[in-house]
Write an enzyme that holds these catalytic residues in place. Structure first.
Site, PDB file in Angstrom:
ATOM      1  N   GLU A 214       0.838  -1.205   0.000  1.00 18.71           N
ATOM      2  CA  GLU A 214       0.000   0.000   0.000  1.00 18.71           C
ATOM      3  C   GLU A 214       0.871   1.252   0.000  1.00 18.71           C
ATOM      4  O   GLU A 214       0.583   2.223  -0.708  1.00 18.71           O
ATOM      5  CB  GLU A 214      -0.931   0.008   1.212  1.00 18.71           C
ATOM      6  CG  GLU A 214      -1.824   1.244   1.262  1.00 18.71           C
ATOM      7  CD  GLU A 214      -2.828   1.179   2.390  1.00 18.71           C
ATOM      8  OE1 GLU A 214      -3.767   0.365   2.294  1.00 18.71           O
ATOM      9  OE2 GLU A 214      -2.685   1.954   3.352  1.00 18.71           O
TER      10      GLU A 214
ATOM     11  N   ARG B 102       5.041  34.261 -15.037  1.00 23.67           N
ATOM     12  CA  ARG B 102       4.613  35.360 -14.174  1.00 23.67           C
ATOM     13  C   ARG B 102       5.726  36.397 -14.048  1.00 23.67           C
ATOM     14  O   ARG B 102       6.873  36.054 -13.736  1.00 23.67           O
ATOM     15  CB  ARG B 102       4.259  34.802 -12.794  1.00 23.67           C
ATOM     16  CG  ARG B 102       3.999  35.821 -11.707  1.00 23.67           C
ATOM     17  CD  ARG B 102       2.710  36.556 -11.921  1.00 23.67           C
ATOM     18  NE  ARG B 102       2.365  37.340 -10.725  1.00 23.67           N
ATOM     19  CZ  ARG B 102       1.463  38.288 -10.723  1.00 23.67           C
ATOM     20  NH1 ARG B 102       0.801  38.586 -11.843  1.00 23.67           N
ATOM     21  NH2 ARG B 102       1.184  38.936  -9.608  1.00 23.67           N
TER      22      ARG B 102
ATOM     23  N   GLN C  37      15.950  34.955  -6.387  1.00 23.06           N
ATOM     24  CA  GLN C  37      16.563  33.803  -5.725  1.00 23.06           C
ATOM     25  C   GLN C  37      15.595  33.097  -4.770  1.00 23.06           C
ATOM     26  O   GLN C  37      15.580  31.867  -4.674  1.00 23.06           O
ATOM     27  CB  GLN C  37      17.815  34.243  -4.968  1.00 23.06           C
ATOM     28  CG  GLN C  37      18.627  33.078  -4.411  1.00 23.06           C
ATOM     29  CD  GLN C  37      19.887  33.547  -3.714  1.00 23.06           C
ATOM     30  OE1 GLN C  37      19.814  34.070  -2.606  1.00 23.06           O
ATOM     31  NE2 GLN C  37      21.031  33.380  -4.362  1.00 23.06           N
TER      32      GLN C  37
END
Length: 377
Positions: free
Chosen positions: A238, A264, A275
């Site tokens: 799982e 953007r 940075q």
């Protein structure tokens, strides 16, 4: 060392999941046998691969892992991928590995074809991480076992047709628990409706009740008292399956964020030039790559019959915490837009909040790692 064969994600199965990309996001309805998404996934052969005994386990395992990675990358519905992982690991894997030939022949065809859905019932209201504290019992009565008790947080429970239910058969300790396959319509089994979740909205999760529920002994999965052996194997799978889907989700989120910071612009340049932004992207990339290698390394060691208790626990902790960190970073990188519901980025955070909890909490996993080194009680 990671076998290079385990690092290839271009299997035909993964490719078929990729080609059907639009299907996985065609609706937001919960999984069901007649759900187009569920049927489309069964038609890829994913469920069939889990039970294909003509292939070695290692080959099947890595095929499923890469398929889940691709599903996580393509599907924006974390609840759906979690439901798939539960069906694969908690039901198909348990039956394929431990059930009798007669029981496999009876139930696997419908589960593999997607005509029925499986669930997994181990947790109780007062026995979550402490599974040995379970109070659900299975008493032998002639050719049957009679099950009594209550289970909680049953993933797929409200929509499942069959349940792998863990119950105490005798005594205490790891040999006291057994696993049973129980049909939904068995007298004495009552399945409650879904409990609304914070995230993973299409993962149907709820309690069930057992009152004098009579189950034929032929529905025992493995031998009596082997429940924790079944559970240990199932939980490893799982984690490998569901958290590799999370890795795929991280890949998609990272690519989306990279496109955004390139496009953007603020202060006459792309925000990726700053940075603070570029370093956040770098951290997301590192978390994604390390997460992927954690899962693949654990799978490679498992294929060599190594004890992967620590490997799987480490992978579970790292991937779950990386998933949440990346989901939060994705919102922050998009600023105010990232907090809009329509972007789906907030949903990603809500989904990721569950990852350190399910499949064994991260605190339990850390204790397991320490115990493997001889540290702790």
């Amino acid at each position: 060392m990671l076998d290079i064969a385990f690092d290839k994600g271009d299997s035909p199965l993964a490719a078929s999941i990729g080609k059907a990309g639009q299907t996985w996001n065609s609706s937001a309805e919960p999984p069901a046998p007649d759900c187009p998404r569920w049927q489309a996934l069964s038609e890829t052969g994913l469920f069939r691969l889990a039970c294909d005994r003509d292939k070695p386990f290692a080959e099947r395992n890595i095929g499923i892992i890469h398929a889940m990675e691709r599903l996580g990358e393509e599907c924006r519905d974390g609840g759906f991928t979690f439901a798939v992982a539960t069906h694969l690991a908690s039901t198909l894997t348990a039956l394929d590995r431990f059930a009798s030939a007669e029981l496999r022949a009876e139930v696997l065809p419908d589960l593999v074809a997607g005509r029925r859905i499986g669930a997994h019932a181990i947790s109780e209201a007062e026995a979550g991480s402490d599974a040995l504290a379970m109070t659900t019992t299975a008493r032998r009565d002639g050719p049957d076992y009679v099950l009594d008790g209550d289970k909680a947080f049953v993933t797929n429970g409200p929509i499942a047709d069959v349940f792998v239910i863990y119950a105490r058969t005798a005594g205490t300790g790891a040999g006291s628990v057994s696993a049973f396959l129980v049909d939904r319509d068995t007298p004495g089994l009552t399945v409650a409706g879904a409990k609304p979740l914070v995230g993973l909205k299409t993962s149907m999760n709820g309690p069930l009740q057992l009152r004098g529920c009579r189950v034929p002994a032929s529905r025992l999965i493995g031998r009596e008292g082997a429940g924790f052996m079944v559970l240990s194997h199932v939980m490893k799978q799982e984690i490998l399956y569901s958290f590799m889907a999370n890795v795929g989700q991280m890949k998609h989120t990272l690519a989306r964020c990279v496109r955004h910071v390139r496009r953007r612009r603020q202060f006459d340049r792309p925000i990726g030039d700053f940075q603070a932004v570029s370093h956040r992207i770098a951290n997301m990339k590192m978390r994604y790559e390390i997460s992927r290698q954690c899962i693949l390394t654990a799978a490679a060691r498992q294929a060599r019959n190594k004890d992967v208790t620590s490997d799987v626990a480490i992978a579970k902790i790292y991937v779950s915490e990386a998933l949440l960190a990346n989901a939060i970073d994705a919102v922050h990188l998009h600023g105010g837009v990232g907090y809009l519901e329509e972007t789906g980025l907030g949903e990603g955070v809500a989904d990721a909040l569950a990852a350190p909890i399910y499949s064994g909490t991260n605190d339990i996993q850390r204790g397991r790692i320490a115990a493997m080194m001889g540290v702790g009680s």
